[in-house]
Design a protein around this motif. Sequence first.
Motif, PDB file in Angstrom:
ATOM      1  N   ALA A 125       0.813  -1.224   0.000  1.00  0.00           N
ATOM      2  CA  ALA A 125       0.000   0.000   0.000  1.00  0.00           C
ATOM      3  C   ALA A 125       0.846   1.274   0.000  1.00  0.00           C
ATOM      4  O   ALA A 125       0.309   2.365  -0.204  1.00  0.00           O
ATOM      5  CB  ALA A 125      -0.926   0.004   1.221  1.00  0.00           C
ATOM      6  N   ALA A 126       2.143   1.152   0.235  1.00  0.00           N
ATOM      7  CA  ALA A 126       3.013   2.340   0.283  1.00  0.00           C
ATOM      8  C   ALA A 126       3.206   2.921  -1.114  1.00  0.00           C
ATOM      9  O   ALA A 126       3.074   2.239  -2.125  1.00  0.00           O
ATOM     10  CB  ALA A 126       4.365   1.976   0.898  1.00  0.00           C
ATOM     11  N   LYS A 127       3.536   4.196  -1.142  1.00  0.00           N
ATOM     12  CA  LYS A 127       3.842   4.890  -2.404  1.00  0.00           C
ATOM     13  C   LYS A 127       5.352   4.923  -2.595  1.00  0.00           C
ATOM     14  O   LYS A 127       6.100   5.067  -1.633  1.00  0.00           O
ATOM     15  CB  LYS A 127       3.278   6.319  -2.366  1.00  0.00           C
ATOM     16  N   LEU A 128       5.810   4.814  -3.834  1.00  0.00           N
ATOM     17  CA  LEU A 128       7.236   4.831  -4.144  1.00  0.00           C
ATOM     18  C   LEU A 128       7.572   6.023  -5.013  1.00  0.00           C
ATOM     19  O   LEU A 128       6.926   6.256  -6.039  1.00  0.00           O
ATOM     20  CB  LEU A 128       7.644   3.539  -4.869  1.00  0.00           C
ATOM     21  N   VAL A 129       8.580   6.780  -4.608  1.00  0.00           N
ATOM     22  CA  VAL A 129       9.104   7.868  -5.431  1.00  0.00           C
ATOM     23  C   VAL A 129      10.324   7.329  -6.171  1.00  0.00           C
ATOM     24  O   VAL A 129      11.380   7.107  -5.574  1.00  0.00           O
ATOM     25  CB  VAL A 129       9.486   9.097  -4.580  1.00  0.00           C
ATOM     26  N   GLU A 130      10.154   7.089  -7.465  1.00  0.00           N
ATOM     27  CA  GLU A 130      11.263   6.590  -8.278  1.00  0.00           C
ATOM     28  C   GLU A 130      12.104   7.763  -8.777  1.00  0.00           C
ATOM     29  O   GLU A 130      11.609   8.877  -8.934  1.00  0.00           O
ATOM     30  CB  GLU A 130      10.734   5.781  -9.455  1.00  0.00           C
ATOM     31  N   LEU A 131      13.356   7.497  -9.045  1.00  0.00           N
ATOM     32  CA  LEU A 131      14.270   8.545  -9.489  1.00  0.00           C
ATOM     33  C   LEU A 131      14.502   8.532 -10.993  1.00  0.00           C
ATOM     34  O   LEU A 131      14.699   9.587 -11.594  1.00  0.00           O
ATOM     35  CB  LEU A 131      15.618   8.404  -8.772  1.00  0.00           C
ATOM     36  N   VAL A 132      14.497   7.376 -11.615  1.00  0.00           N
ATOM     37  CA  VAL A 132      14.792   7.262 -13.038  1.00  0.00           C
ATOM     38  C   VAL A 132      13.478   7.267 -13.814  1.00  0.00           C
ATOM     39  O   VAL A 132      12.694   6.320 -13.730  1.00  0.00           O
ATOM     40  CB  VAL A 132      15.589   5.981 -13.341  1.00  0.00           C
ATOM     41  N   HIS A 133      13.227   8.354 -14.540  1.00  0.00           N
ATOM     42  CA  HIS A 133      11.966   8.498 -15.263  1.00  0.00           C
ATOM     43  C   HIS A 133      12.160   8.548 -16.776  1.00  0.00           C
ATOM     44  O   HIS A 133      11.241   8.281 -17.518  1.00  0.00           O
ATOM     45  CB  HIS A 133      11.257   9.787 -14.838  1.00  0.00           C
ATOM     46  N   ASP A 134      13.328   8.923 -17.239  1.00  0.00           N
ATOM     47  CA  ASP A 134      13.538   9.114 -18.667  1.00  0.00           C
ATOM     48  C   ASP A 134      14.851   8.461 -19.055  1.00  0.00           C
ATOM     49  O   ASP A 134      15.920   8.961 -18.724  1.00  0.00           O
ATOM     50  CB  ASP A 134      13.557  10.613 -19.013  1.00  0.00           C
ATOM     51  N   TYR A 135      14.767   7.342 -19.747  1.00  0.00           N
ATOM     52  CA  TYR A 135      15.977   6.621 -20.099  1.00  0.00           C
ATOM     53  C   TYR A 135      16.718   7.253 -21.268  1.00  0.00           C
ATOM     54  O   TYR A 135      17.867   6.958 -21.521  1.00  0.00           O
ATOM     55  CB  TYR A 135      15.630   5.165 -20.423  1.00  0.00           C
ATOM     56  N   ALA A 136      16.057   8.163 -21.998  1.00  0.00           N
ATOM     57  CA  ALA A 136      16.672   8.734 -23.198  1.00  0.00           C
ATOM     58  C   ALA A 136      17.752   9.757 -22.890  1.00  0.00           C
ATOM     59  O   ALA A 136      18.683   9.943 -23.649  1.00  0.00           O
ATOM     60  CB  ALA A 136      15.591   9.372 -24.078  1.00  0.00           C
ATOM     61  N   SER A 137      17.648  10.440 -21.759  1.00  0.00           N
ATOM     62  CA  SER A 137      18.586  11.505 -21.435  1.00  0.00           C
ATOM     63  C   SER A 137      18.807  11.561 -19.933  1.00  0.00           C
ATOM     64  O   SER A 137      17.855  11.709 -19.167  1.00  0.00           O
ATOM     65  CB  SER A 137      18.043  12.851 -21.927  1.00  0.00           C
ATOM     66  N   LEU A 138      20.064  11.458 -19.520  1.00  0.00           N
ATOM     67  CA  LEU A 138      20.366  11.520 -18.094  1.00  0.00           C
ATOM     68  C   LEU A 138      20.000  12.885 -17.520  1.00  0.00           C
ATOM     69  O   LEU A 138      19.493  12.979 -16.399  1.00  0.00           O
ATOM     70  CB  LEU A 138      21.853  11.233 -17.870  1.00  0.00           C
TER      71      LEU A 138
END
Length: 229
Positions: free
Chosen positions: A96-109
Amino acid sequence: MSLSLQKFENEKTLVHTFAEQICKQLTAAIAERGAAYLVVSGGSTPLPLFRELRTHAIDWSAVTVVLADDRWVEPGSTASNARLVKEELLKDFAAAAKLVELVHDYASLKDAEQLAQQRLHGLPTFDVVILGMGQDAHTASLFPCSDSIHDVFSSHADIVALQPSTAPHARLTLTPKRLLDSRQIYIHFNGEAKFKVLQQALEATDPEQAPIGYFARQQQVPVASIYAA
């Protein structure tokens, strides 16, 4: 305020006690502020802890999990910390927890860095931060071998991208400034060899050469070292 050392005879006892302590802190945060924020690290060390935490029936719907760092890889990669947390922590009650991911766009760092900064912007003070530690005294993706480590330590951003010279993959990592915006920091590791690394890091005068020592010595946030012999 000084570093607290908590040594356990075995990993099983550590995990049981540590998970209970974390859940108490998260529950207290929810009671006081309506939500709790937990920062976790990747690697193999926290896996037993993740598996224990997810069995505790706290109000996980009020918990936001944030990654301390992640590798700039495709979401399905076995090197992804986000994948690790989803598979090992966000199950059972913790689903039920929410996750804040860091990697959203693989095309450009650079784009990934900017998107992560936007997602992190506005998050309140973290309640619990769990840091790991490498043999080179790195923590999160704050590597002494990175050419940009000086800029990372002086950054006022929440997150930065960097490229270690002795570790694979470019990284996105929370900055020291953001990690210290917390109510409790834990340094979690196993074994006497890692304890010696921590001891040496505590004696280092340059935080950029031993980043974990910087967090262990700082006086801003309560910090405890949790390890099994």
